[in-house]
Scaffold this active site. Structure first.
Site, PDB file in Angstrom:
ATOM      1  N   CYS A  72       0.837  -1.206   0.000  1.00 51.44           N
ATOM      2  CA  CYS A  72       0.000   0.000   0.000  1.00 51.44           C
ATOM      3  C   CYS A  72       0.874   1.260   0.000  1.00 51.44           C
ATOM      4  O   CYS A  72       1.604   1.514   0.957  1.00 51.44           O
ATOM      5  CB  CYS A  72      -0.921  -0.036   1.215  1.00 51.44           C
ATOM      6  SG  CYS A  72      -1.772   1.510   1.551  1.00 51.44           S
ATOM      7  N   CYS A  75       0.001   3.617   2.833  1.00 51.96           N
ATOM      8  CA  CYS A  75       0.547   3.090   4.094  1.00 51.96           C
ATOM      9  C   CYS A  75       2.029   3.432   4.212  1.00 51.96           C
ATOM     10  O   CYS A  75       2.502   3.813   5.286  1.00 51.96           O
ATOM     11  CB  CYS A  75       0.358   1.573   4.171  1.00 51.96           C
ATOM     12  SG  CYS A  75      -1.354   1.024   4.116  1.00 51.96           S
TER      13      CYS A  75
END
Length: 181
Positions: A72, A75
């Site tokens: 991600c 993230c």
């Protein structure tokens, strides 16, 4: 005759420039490796440094629960901010990091209705959900919510952000009629 003597000289200069550029590139990678790979390293370390969720919800400390994935990009972008929060508050707050790609955490993913990552849930000392953050967040906003947790003030609030990564469904563990050869 003059062109023949120039060619080796040009080849030597070209080789020297090429070697110089390769050396500069290698040195740059060595010096700036933390800048390039820090976020990925932080995400990998989160899972290893995480408090077990069962313990976190029973030890009478507020809990910071983040759902993330190593693939991600959002993230990765949030990882340095989360790491700074962890360094500041880890004595007073449980930090739990659950990788959505790990089938072991499926019940938590369903329980907290995770449909975008990163998702951060903040819980009070009694395990009551106080705040949910989905997507990229400013560190200051999360710090304010943590401060409210420490005061045990505030009601459940939901903060959504359009900038998040949708969870990719991992079908590697599913059994289909075609999966048995």
């Amino acid at each position: 005759m003059q062109t023949e003597s120039r060619e080796p000289l040009l080849n030597k200069n070209l080789k020297a420039i090429l070697v110089f550029l390769v050396v500069v590139l290698i040195i740059s990678l060595i010096f700036f490796r933390n800048l390039f790979f820090q976020s990925t390293y932080l995400l990998k370390s989160f899972g290893e440094l995480s408090v077990d969720p069962e313990i976190a919800f029973k030890n009478n400390k507020p809990t910071f629960l983040e759902f993330y994935a190593e693939w991600c990009e959002v993230c990765k972008e949030m990882a340095p901010k989360v790491s700074a929060l962890k360094e500041t508050y880890e004595e007073d707050i449980n930090f739990v990091f659950l990788n959505v790609d790990n089938q072991k955490w499926e019940n938590y993913i369903r329980k907290f209705d995770v449909n975008g990552i990163p998702q951060i849930n903040l819980f009070d000392t009694k395990g009551n959900l106080k705040s949910t953050f989905i997507g990229n967040q400013q560190e200051v906003i999360i710090r304010e919510s943590i401060a409210d947790l420490e005061k045990e003030v505030g009601s459940q609030e939901k903060i959504l952000n359009a900038e998040f990564s949708e969870i990719k469904e991992n079908k590697n563990y599913e059994v289909t009629p075609l999966s048995h050869g």
